[in-house]
Write a protein that holds these residues in place. Structure first.
Motif, PDB file in Angstrom:
ATOM      1  N   MET A   1       0.821  -1.199   0.000  1.00  0.00           N
ATOM      2  CA  MET A   1       0.000   0.000   0.000  1.00  0.00           C
ATOM      3  C   MET A   1       0.862   1.260   0.000  1.00  0.00           C
ATOM      4  N   MET A   2       1.938   1.215   0.796  1.00  0.00           N
ATOM      5  CA  MET A   2       2.790   2.389   0.939  1.00  0.00           C
ATOM      6  C   MET A   2       3.587   2.644  -0.350  1.00  0.00           C
ATOM      7  N   TYR A   3       4.043   1.592  -0.998  1.00  0.00           N
ATOM      8  CA  TYR A   3       5.010   1.749  -2.085  1.00  0.00           C
ATOM      9  C   TYR A   3       4.421   1.630  -3.484  1.00  0.00           C
ATOM     10  N   THR A   4       3.154   1.289  -3.623  1.00  0.00           N
ATOM     11  CA  THR A   4       2.574   1.280  -4.969  1.00  0.00           C
ATOM     12  C   THR A   4       1.369   2.212  -4.967  1.00  0.00           C
ATOM     13  N   ASN A   5       1.077   2.802  -6.117  1.00  0.00           N
ATOM     14  CA  ASN A   5      -0.145   3.595  -6.161  1.00  0.00           C
ATOM     15  C   ASN A   5      -0.984   3.419  -7.425  1.00  0.00           C
ATOM     16  N   SER A   6      -0.374   2.941  -8.530  1.00  0.00           N
ATOM     17  CA  SER A   6      -1.203   2.787  -9.721  1.00  0.00           C
ATOM     18  C   SER A   6      -2.076   1.546  -9.581  1.00  0.00           C
ATOM     19  N   SER A   7      -3.232   1.583 -10.239  1.00  0.00           N
ATOM     20  CA  SER A   7      -4.179   0.477 -10.072  1.00  0.00           C
ATOM     21  C   SER A   7      -3.640  -0.809 -10.690  1.00  0.00           C
ATOM     22  N   ASP A   8      -2.743  -0.692 -11.671  1.00  0.00           N
ATOM     23  CA  ASP A   8      -2.146  -1.871 -12.297  1.00  0.00           C
ATOM     24  C   ASP A   8      -1.272  -2.670 -11.343  1.00  0.00           C
ATOM     25  N   MET A   9      -0.692  -1.948 -10.351  1.00  0.00           N
ATOM     26  CA  MET A   9       0.295  -2.577  -9.486  1.00  0.00           C
ATOM     27  C   MET A   9      -0.296  -3.197  -8.230  1.00  0.00           C
TER      28      MET A   9
END
Lengths: 318, 303
Positions: free
Chosen positions: B220-228
């Motif tokens: 949650m902290m290190y990804t933000n795009s919906s693909d990831m």
């Protein structure tokens, strides 16, 4: 002591180089681990500076460079932090929630392990152990999903309650209940795992002790009280020391997943607050300061736990 | 006569304690299993039956529309793919670093052993905090990539110490004879030590795999795009939305589980998503639980 000859430092260095030339690969092997250790564990230590600065993430070409360029403000953030009511709230929530977990949940796996040991048939014991242990493998999000299904407004428990004409209980948003929900779900997930640890300790007890006591006419209760419990006492003490030593470091992901704005007052722990301060409010300096406070106290607790463990049990916890 | 009495007494106390043990343990086992059964039942039950609270531990009005909806109308497959990549790649990398670190540190004669071990102990007891760690991840430019999810557990000190302790327990004579035969350190590790340590390697691999698979916070902290999004993030969103609907948390909605179709309700969707996320764990469980129990024993002998 007196027999040990002091080796001159030059000989030591020489010995090292001789060894190094004989075993260069042993040192090359260490590189991958040290690389990750430096990047993710040691480099962030430099970031602690942020707690003493008015950190501006947009200075320089990257966030770490910004740390070098941000202005120093000394203890400003710590003064603000210790004066704020939020600090006291999250600190006491952390201690209360994890304290409740220790007091209520600590004895349960010991009892479960003793009971499991009573089951003579191997297959039955395996089956029971396996079932009790399975929730340990679920993530906190899955546990959240399961308990939402059980205790949510339209969950099975509230369905039964309203069927009996009792008002629905808001398990996830009622401030009086929420901490108990955390304790209960922690128990649901972890009791089996801890029981297996104690069971392993019980299996290590000398069977001859039981035989001898039985010949003396001891019954089950006496066997448990006088042989099993003393036999696993070191494990019990070690687990307790670990639980107390890590009291500031546990429960983060659980609270992060389970809580919501309605229960911030009773559920917000230090780390969840650090997270919201940084990622939500973008107050990186203040959140680093609070994180640093947490790390320092946690460090003292863990070192203390290790000292106690060395004194009482003659073993280090790592 | 007296002896016989004792035997009977012992026999009854044994029987009573056995009976208590069985009852309590069966209750505990049910407490662990029934909630899972409930969620699975809900995921394949008719929508209105779910909302009415008629579904207990067996499906009522079986349908697979909800499962189908979750699999094909939501980001399920993509997040499953992300989790599989992070877990498999992460476990391989972490095992590599763990073994290559544990081996030198396990050798009593290794010069510098104390110093390097101390580095790992220090990093274990003092943590810089989540904000500085985030700044590092952002600086090295791996935010929103698989690497950001892999890095935090690329070497877990505790696991490394388990492997190191196991290596220390191996008989030295085997290694010595390999050395005499002219095998170097790498050969000895790869063809002697590793094959002899399969139990601990299996256990620690499993620990890493579970850590990666179940991790929510770092993803949650290190990804933000919906693909990831990993499976945990995906699942959290679905549950959270369902809860927001039902508990009236964020706005005026209170629809009792908004219906997408007659069969598919948010309640059912939550259950279906949880079920689908549980499947990989439950499917692997029978094969791996032996290693886990081994691992606990290994770890608790000297952690």
């Amino acid at each position: 002591m007196k027999d040990v000859k002091r080796i001159p430092i030059r000989t030591k260095v020489h010995n090292f180089f001789v060894y190094f030339r004989q075993h260069p690969w042993l040192y090359i092997m260490l590189i991958p681990g040290l690389f990750f250790l430096c990047v993710y564990k040691f480099w962030p230590l430099y970031g602690i500076k942020m707690a003493f600065q008015d950190y501006n993430i947009f200075l320089g070409s990257n966030p770490m460079e910004a740390i070098a360029l941000s202005p120093w403000v000394g203890l400003k953030h710590f003064r603000k932090l210790f004066a704020s009511s939020n600090f006291l709230r999250v600190l006491s929530n952390t201690l209360i929630i994890n304290g409740m977990k220790i007091v209520i949940l600590f004895p349960i796996p010991i009892i479960v392990a003793i009971l499991l040991n009573e089951i003579r048939r191997r297959n039955a014991r395996k089956l029971l152990q396996t079932s009790i242990y399975i929730p340990y493998f679920f993530s906190w999000v899955v546990v959240f999903g399961i308990f939402y299904s059980l205790l949510g407004t339209y969950g099975i428990v509230n369905g039964l309650l309203s069927g009996l004409g009792i008002e629905r209980v808001r398990f996830f948003t009622d401030q009086k209940i929420f901490r108990w929900l955390l304790v209960f779900t922690e128990g649901w997930k972890e009791v089996g795992y801890n029981a297996v640890i104690y069971l392993a300790a019980i299996t290590g007890i000398d069977v001859g002790l039981y035989e001898a006591a039985k010949i003396d006419g001891a019954n089950k209760w006496r066997l448990t009280w006088h042989i099993t419990l003393p036999g696993i006492l070191p494990t019990i003490v070690l687990m307790l020391i670990l639980k107390v030593g890590y009291i500031l470091d546990t429960g983060f992901e659980q609270v992060l997943v389970f809580y919501n704005a309605a229960v911030y007052d009773v559920a917000d722990i230090i780390q969840t607050y650090v997270y919201r301060l940084s990622m939500g409010k973008m107050d990186f300096s203040m959140s680093t300061a609070l994180g640093l406070f947490n790390s320092v106290v946690a460090f003292v607790l863990i070192i203390g736990a290790n000292t106690v463990s060395k004194r009482l049990l003659n073993r280090s916890i790592w | 006569m007296k002896k016989n009495q004792y035997a009977i007494l012992q026999d009854t106390s044994e029987k009573v304690s056995h009976a208590i043990a069985v009852v309590v343990l069966v209750l505990l086992a049910l407490m662990a299993i029934l909630p899972c059964l409930h969620v699975i039942s809900k995921s394949i039950s008719h929508g209105t039956r779910v909302t009415a609270g008629e579904v207990l531990f067996w499906p009522v009005g079986v349908q697979f529309e909800t499962i189908d909806y979750v699999l094909n109308k939501t980001a399920f497959w993509n997040s499953l793919k992300n989790s599989l990549i992070v877990t498999s790649l992460g476990t391989v990398i972490a095992m590599f670093t763990t073994i290559t670190t544990a081996y030198p540190l396990s050798k009593p004669s290794f010069k510098g052993r104390k110093l390097f071990t101390l580095l790992y102990v220090i990093s274990m007891v003092f943590f810089g905090g989540i904000v500085p760690a985030y700044m590092v991840v952002r600086t090295i430019g791996i935010l929103d990539t698989y690497w950001a999810c892999i890095l935090p557990f690329a070497i877990v000190q505790f696991n490394m110490f388990i492997v190191k302790n196991y290596f220390e327990g191996l008989p030295e004579s085997v290694e010595e004879s390999a050395m005499i035969d002219g095998a170097g350190d790498v050969r000895t590790l790869w063809s002697i030590v590793v094959p002899m340590s399969m139990p601990v390697i299996a256990t620690v691999s499993l620990l890493y795999a579970i850590t990666y698979w179940n991790n929510y916070f770092h993803a949650m902290m290190y990804t933000n795009s919906s693909d990831m999004r990993t499976i945990q993030l995906y699942l959290y969103d679905i549950i959270n939305n369902g809860q927001a609907f039902a508990e009236n948390l964020y706005s005026g909605w209170n629809t009792g589980g908004a219906a997408i179709s007659a069969n598919v309700t948010t309640e059912g969707m939550v259950a279906a998503a949880v079920t689908m996320s549980m499947v990989p764990i439950v499917a692997f469980y029978p094969f791996v639980q032996r290693f886990m129990i081994q691992g606990i024993t290994v770890g608790s002998v000297k952690g």
